[in-house]
Design an enzyme around this catalytic site. Structure first.
Site, PDB file in Angstrom:
ATOM      1  N   HIS A  90      -5.475   3.549  -1.552  1.00 57.13           N
ATOM      2  CA  HIS A  90      -6.758   3.796  -0.892  1.00 57.13           C
ATOM      3  C   HIS A  90      -7.053   5.290  -1.002  1.00 57.13           C
ATOM      4  CE1 HIS A  90      -9.516   2.797   2.755  1.00 57.13           C
ATOM      5  NE2 HIS A  90      -9.927   3.906   2.173  1.00 57.13           N
ATOM      6  N   GLU A  96      -8.673   0.324  -2.864  1.00 55.77           N
ATOM      7  CA  GLU A  96      -9.542   0.191  -1.700  1.00 55.77           C
ATOM      8  C   GLU A  96     -10.261   1.517  -1.457  1.00 55.77           C
ATOM      9  OE1 GLU A  96      -7.269  -3.282   0.619  1.00 55.77           O
ATOM     10  OE2 GLU A  96      -7.388  -1.406   1.698  1.00 55.77           O
ATOM     11  N   ARG A 130      -8.978   8.701  -0.821  1.00 51.82           N
ATOM     12  CA  ARG A 130     -10.078   9.227  -0.004  1.00 51.82           C
ATOM     13  C   ARG A 130     -10.525  10.557  -0.609  1.00 51.82           C
ATOM     14  NH1 ARG A 130      -7.005   6.477   3.991  1.00 51.82           N
ATOM     15  NH2 ARG A 130      -8.278   4.955   5.104  1.00 51.82           N
ATOM     16  N   HIS A 177      -4.220  -4.341   7.565  1.00 54.00           N
ATOM     17  CA  HIS A 177      -4.256  -3.245   8.515  1.00 54.00           C
ATOM     18  C   HIS A 177      -3.369  -3.554   9.720  1.00 54.00           C
ATOM     19  CE1 HIS A 177      -5.893   0.778   9.139  1.00 54.00           C
ATOM     20  NE2 HIS A 177      -5.502   0.548  10.365  1.00 54.00           N
ATOM     21  N   ARG A 216       5.008  18.450   0.745  1.00 54.33           N
ATOM     22  CA  ARG A 216       5.715  19.581   0.142  1.00 54.33           C
ATOM     23  C   ARG A 216       5.044  20.109  -1.118  1.00 54.33           C
ATOM     24  NH1 ARG A 216      11.302  20.799   1.353  1.00 54.33           N
ATOM     25  NH2 ARG A 216      11.300  20.838   3.619  1.00 54.33           N
ATOM     26  N   ASN A 227       0.861  -1.186   0.000  1.00 57.43           N
ATOM     27  CA  ASN A 227       0.000   0.000   0.000  1.00 57.43           C
ATOM     28  C   ASN A 227       0.901   1.241   0.000  1.00 57.43           C
ATOM     29  OD1 ASN A 227      -1.513   2.269   0.925  1.00 57.43           O
ATOM     30  ND2 ASN A 227      -3.111   0.881   1.636  1.00 57.43           N
TER      31      ASN A 227
HETATM   32  C1  LIG Z   1      -8.477  -0.785   4.442  1.00 56.65           C
HETATM   33  C2  LIG Z   1      -7.215  -0.458   5.068  1.00 56.65           C
HETATM   34  O1  LIG Z   1      -6.957  -0.865   6.170  1.00 56.65           O
HETATM   35  C3  LIG Z   1      -6.204   0.331   4.338  1.00 56.65           C
HETATM   36  O2  LIG Z   1      -6.644   0.711   3.100  1.00 56.65           O
HETATM   37  C4  LIG Z   1      -5.749   1.492   5.120  1.00 56.65           C
HETATM   38  O3  LIG Z   1      -6.839   2.310   5.454  1.00 56.65           O
HETATM   39  C5  LIG Z   1      -4.734   2.280   4.345  1.00 56.65           C
HETATM   40  O4  LIG Z   1      -3.919   2.970   5.162  1.00 56.65           O
HETATM   41  P1  LIG Z   1      -4.105   4.536   5.457  1.00 56.65           P
HETATM   42  O5  LIG Z   1      -5.441   4.693   6.082  1.00 56.65           O
HETATM   43  O6  LIG Z   1      -3.012   4.846   6.402  1.00 56.65           O
HETATM   44  O7  LIG Z   1      -3.987   5.230   4.188  1.00 56.65           O
HETATM   45  N1  LIG Z   2      -5.763  -3.054   3.389  1.00 58.70           N
HETATM   46  C1  LIG Z   2      -4.798  -2.693   4.327  1.00 58.70           C
HETATM   47  C2  LIG Z   2      -3.773  -1.847   3.708  1.00 58.70           C
HETATM   48  O1  LIG Z   2      -3.812  -1.594   2.526  1.00 58.70           O
HETATM   49  C3  LIG Z   2      -2.665  -1.307   4.494  1.00 58.70           C
HETATM   50  O2  LIG Z   2      -2.955  -1.073   5.829  1.00 58.70           O
HETATM   51  P1  LIG Z   2      -1.729  -0.565   6.748  1.00 58.70           P
HETATM   52  O3  LIG Z   2      -0.610  -1.592   6.595  1.00 58.70           O
HETATM   53  O4  LIG Z   2      -1.300   0.759   6.214  1.00 58.70           O
HETATM   54  O5  LIG Z   2      -2.270  -0.536   8.136  1.00 58.70           O
END
Ligand SMILES: CC(=O)[C@@H](O)[C@H](O)COP(=O)(O)O
Ligand SMILES: NCC(=O)COP(=O)(O)O
Length: 237
Positions: free
Chosen positions: A43, A70, A45, A190, A18, A7
């Protein structure tokens, strides 16, 4: 084989601090792949505080491994995913103001909504996954709604791990068995880390994929990205 999807949200967070293009999110993603990652997760937002919509479009044609997007299925998110067509979409019940994901779906209460959204993605040929707690009923309703996979929300495991690893993983093993019995795939993520990942994997070796960001990118500050990815991959053996 359990795949490691990196991720890269935290890489985008650093870049955004920055306002320029350092570090370059696409380059980091491609380097993660070159260093052995089996996939890239983002992910986005609504406030674009880390991954931006434009990053998602930039990444799509260049990635050579699995792309997993995600997020909460708002109309904008659904539109983005249907346009980009990643290999996998993971539905997460985040509200825009949350710092990070902090729960799985109530798939029973949201059954009609999830069924409709999953149908749109399934029809488009995108593999679907639903973020859930380690709870048999939530997994059953996710499967019934049409999910190809569930992603187990592992924060409770990570938090409880240091005190009693066996007790921490036990509900996840049970949940994983439910998913296997239902014939759906299994992801997890996570707060997974070099400390807790191997124990999780050893207890649930039929996991399809883990997505890891926060701890992995933090470890890379000390170990470098290449060695970090290799160490995470070693935890999945
Ligand atoms: C679903 C999940 O657990 C991840 O997508 C997580 O939310 C990504 O990490 P951040 O929230 O730190 O961007
Ligand atoms: N789906 C979980 C993810 O993408 C990463 O979660 P985290 O390792 O940043 O807590």
């Amino acid at each position: 084989m359990t795949r490691l999807s990196v991720n890269i949200n935290k890489v985008a967070t650093l870049r955004n601090a920055r306002g320029g293009d350092v570090p370059n999110v696409v380059k980091v993603a491609l380097d993660c792949e070159a260093f052995g990652a089996d996939g890239i997760t983002v992910h986005p937002r609504p406030d674009e505080r880390h991954i931006r919509m434009a990053d998602v479009y930039d990444l799509r044609p260049l990635l050579r491994t699995e792309f997993n997007i995600e997020g909460y299925p708002s109309p904008e998110f659904i539109d983005l995913v249907l346009k980009v067509k990643p290999h996998q979409v993971t539905l997460v019940p985040d509200s825009p103001s949350q710092i990070t994901s902090n729960s799985g779906w109530d798939t029973k209460v949201n059954f009609d909504f999830l069924t409709e959204v999953l149908d749109a993605f399934n029809t488009a040929g995108i593999r679907t996954s639903v973020f859930v707690s380690a709870d048999a009923e939530m997994i059953e309703y996710a499967a019934k709604a049409g999910a190809d996979r569930v992603e187990l929300y592992t924060e409770p495991y990570a938090t409880a791990f240091s005190k009693d690893p066996e007790a921490a993983v036990a509900p996840f093993v049970e949940a994983a068995k439910v998913a296997r019995k239902l014939g759906i795939g299994l992801n997890a993520g996570h707060d997974l880390s070099l400390v807790n990942l191997n124990f999780f994997y050893k207890n649930i070796p039929w996991l399809d994929e883990v997505s890891i960001g926060h701890a992995l990118i933090s470890d890379a500050l000390y170990l470098g990205l290449e060695r970090t990815i290799q160490e995470y991959k070693n935890c999945l053996r």
